[in-house]
Write an enzyme that holds these catalytic residues in place. Structure first.
Site, PDB file in Angstrom:
ATOM      1  N   HIS A 128       0.681  -8.083   9.146  1.00 38.90           N
ATOM      2  CA  HIS A 128      -0.194  -7.103   8.502  1.00 38.90           C
ATOM      3  C   HIS A 128      -1.671  -7.441   8.647  1.00 38.90           C
ATOM      4  O   HIS A 128      -2.549  -6.608   8.320  1.00 38.90           O
ATOM      5  CB  HIS A 128       0.158  -6.979   7.016  1.00 38.90           C
ATOM      6  CG  HIS A 128      -0.024  -5.602   6.472  1.00 38.90           C
ATOM      7  ND1 HIS A 128      -0.751  -4.625   7.121  1.00 38.90           N
ATOM      8  CD2 HIS A 128       0.431  -5.010   5.327  1.00 38.90           C
ATOM      9  CE1 HIS A 128      -0.746  -3.512   6.417  1.00 38.90           C
ATOM     10  NE2 HIS A 128      -0.036  -3.712   5.319  1.00 38.90           N
ATOM     11  N   ARG A 129      -2.002  -8.627   9.139  1.00 36.60           N
ATOM     12  CA  ARG A 129      -3.401  -8.949   9.414  1.00 36.60           C
ATOM     13  C   ARG A 129      -3.904  -8.174  10.620  1.00 36.60           C
ATOM     14  O   ARG A 129      -5.112  -7.909  10.745  1.00 36.60           O
ATOM     15  CB  ARG A 129      -3.571 -10.444   9.677  1.00 36.60           C
ATOM     16  CG  ARG A 129      -3.185 -11.350   8.523  1.00 36.60           C
ATOM     17  CD  ARG A 129      -3.250 -12.799   8.946  1.00 36.60           C
ATOM     18  NE  ARG A 129      -2.363 -13.073  10.078  1.00 36.60           N
ATOM     19  CZ  ARG A 129      -2.309 -14.237  10.728  1.00 36.60           C
ATOM     20  NH1 ARG A 129      -3.118 -15.223  10.378  1.00 36.60           N
ATOM     21  NH2 ARG A 129      -1.468 -14.399  11.729  1.00 36.60           N
TER      22      ARG A 129
END
Length: 547
Positions: free
Chosen positions: A519-520
């Site tokens: 999700h980064r």
């Protein structure tokens, strides 16, 4: 001859160390280039490490079960070189030829020294075998070491005189009545020589001596304990040396009447008996008086407590399994991935009626070309279509450089469950290959992964990974990303499930998808769009013609 050192190579993508599971050779064995010499476990596989030299094993620098960093020397070889006199001082100084029972004679590809070079006593000569080389698989050589059998003396019954495990057992049984007493009592693998034996330029070996001071033995002797032998050289198996390290004993101090090749030979029982005697002599004697009723002090090392804990574990019915090897390294890699990359998993389901029909239509053509066509090549091409539209799922985040690298290649890793653990062979350039070519390559890689025949290079360079848990059972999962990749797609089983069409519930073949993302790098909306692209191509297989 000259001594060549061999370092542990990079055996997998991003692997910094590996556990040396087992040696496939012993000092004195003759090996050929590319012959496996050791089995090493990494985070994804159990791999065989091949030799880079033709020669004779000189020394082993690591114990079985030891973690070895990539680049560390693990083994050395005596290698023939043109113009060095075909033997000479290096081999003689390292170890006498008559102390190498497993070494076959030089084959025809290597120059043999003449009588003048060999010396008057022929010390450099090696025992002859019918072909000049012993042909035996690693399993047969390992069994020979366990049974104390000279593999070069075994008559092979396999093709071309190849020595089998049955040949080794038969030879061991035939020699049982005439063997020396020490070999009959405890046949053990041939020990690795110490640095004094091998002349390894001062390099510390995993089988070198412990603290020369021997303070524990000296204290025990002063208290009336056993007298240390004080030898310069002692032969022992790696297992025995491990016992000595665990008990804090210098092998050169352990008394023994056994010999191997003219040198003192110590077994694990010798070490334990000596360690027990030293510990007993070193125990403080309780003073008479009121303290006589006090509990006796525990022997050094806390042995009683350890034994009690072990007995309690056994009595309770629990089983203790070592957390090491593939399981430990996989655990470390999964921990690193899970705690480095914040995972989000997106689930969806594709209705794949057309895909099932397309595969059925193509199967006869594939079979005619000798190819087993599965659904995997269709999924791979659909994934490439999704990666081209959404390149952030085909990327790597480099935290130190504060940059995201969008990969230009489409190299898909295919997770394969094997007896040795999870392996992830990589299919390169998926965008440039057809369905049949992909099917053939995937089948080949999966088969060789299960047979432990993959090369390290075949597990490197992946940009995106697929895991097919549906082949075993299940619909959805939360797969862990193969870090430092940024996404992984899990496939459920293609089965008929209820779907709603035109307001009615009907059965239809469906394929559950589980997409985990970092999700980064990847937002949830992008993940959903990628999944939609993949499903679009699976539900309309003709679109794959553009990929």
């Amino acid at each position: 001859m000259t001594i060549k050192e061999f370092k542990l190579p990079d055996v997998g993508e991003g692997v910094a160390e590996g556990e040396l599971v087992s040696w496939l050779v012993a000092p004195g064995d003759r090996v050929e280039e590319d012959q496996p010499v050791a089995e090493v476990e990494t985070d994804k596989a159990l791999v065989e490490v091949p030799s880079s030299y033709d020669g004779v094993v000189e020394e082993l620098f690591a114990e079985e079960g030891q973690m070895v960093p990539v680049g560390d020397v693990i083994i050395s070889f005596r290698v023939d070189e043109e113009g060095d006199g075909g033997g000479g001082a290096t081999a003689t100084d390292a170890e006498p030829a008559d102390a190498q029972p497993d070494s076959p004679a030089s084959d025809g590809s290597e120059p043999e020294p003449d009588a003048g070079e060999a010396g008057d006593d022929g010390a450099d000569a090696e025992p002859d075998t019918p072909s000049g080389r012993t042909f035996a698989p690693p399993s047969a050589r390992r069994l020979a070491r366990e049974l104390g059998v000279d593999v070069a003396a075994v008559d092979g019954s396999g093709p071309g005189g190849r020595v089998t495990e049955a040949d080794v057992r038969a030879h061991a049984e035939g020699d049982a009545g005439s063997a020396d007493a020490d070999a009959a009592d405890a046949p053990e693998p041939r020990p690795a020589p110490t640095p004094t034996d091998t002349g390894s330029d001062g390099r510390k070996s995993a089988v070198s001596k412990r603290d020369a001071g021997g303070s524990a033995a000296s204290s025990a002797t002063a208290a009336g304990g056993p007298e240390p032998a004080g030898r310069e050289t002692t032969l022992a198996t790696p297992a025995t040396r491990k016992v000595a390290r665990d008990r804090g004993v210098d092998l050169d101090d352990v008394p023994t009447d056994e010999t191997r090749d003219g040198e003192a030979f110590v077994t694990a029982d010798h070490v334990r008996a000596y360690a027990d005697a030293v510990e007993s002599a070193a125990e403080p004697t309780p003073e008479p008086g009121p303290t006589d009723d006090a509990p006796e002090p525990a022997p050094a090392g806390g042995a009683p407590e350890t034994a009690t804990a072990s007995e309690a574990t056994t009595a309770s019915g629990d089983e203790t399994v070592p957390y090491r090897g593939v399981r430990r390294t996989i655990g470390k890699q999964m921990e690193r991935s899970k705690f480095t990359a914040p995972h989000v998993t997106h689930h969806d389901t594709a209705e794949v009626d057309s895909l099932v029909d397309a595969r059925e239509d193509l199967k006869p053509t594939a079979e005619a070309e000798g190819v087993k066509l599965t659904y995997m090549p269709f999924v791979m091409k659909a994934i490439v279509a999704g990666l081209k539209r959404h390149p952030y799922l085909n990327s790597e985040l480099r935290e130190d450089d504060e940059e995201i690298v969008l990969k230009g290649d489409y190299n898909l890793g295919i997770a394969v469950a094997t007896d040795a653990g999870l392996m992830v062979p990589v299919v390169e350039s998926v965008d440039e290959k057809g369905l049949f070519e992909l099917a053939e390559e995937v089948n080949d890689l999966a088969a060789r992964a299960r047979e432990r025949k993959l090369k390290p290079a075949e597990m490197k360079g992946g940009t995106f990974t697929i895991t097919n848990f549906g082949a075993i059972g299940g619909e959805y999962a939360t797969p862990i990303i193969n870090y430092p990749e940024t996404a992984i797609l899990g496939l459920g089983a293609i089965e008929e499930r209820p779907v709603v069409r035109d307001g009615e519930v009907v059965p239809a073949p469906t394929l559950p998808l589980s997409l985990s993302i970092d999700h980064r790098v990847v937002d949830g909306a992008i993940a959903a769009e990628f999944a939609n692209t993949v499903m679009e191509h699976l539900e309309n297989p003709l679109l794959l013609l553009n990929e």
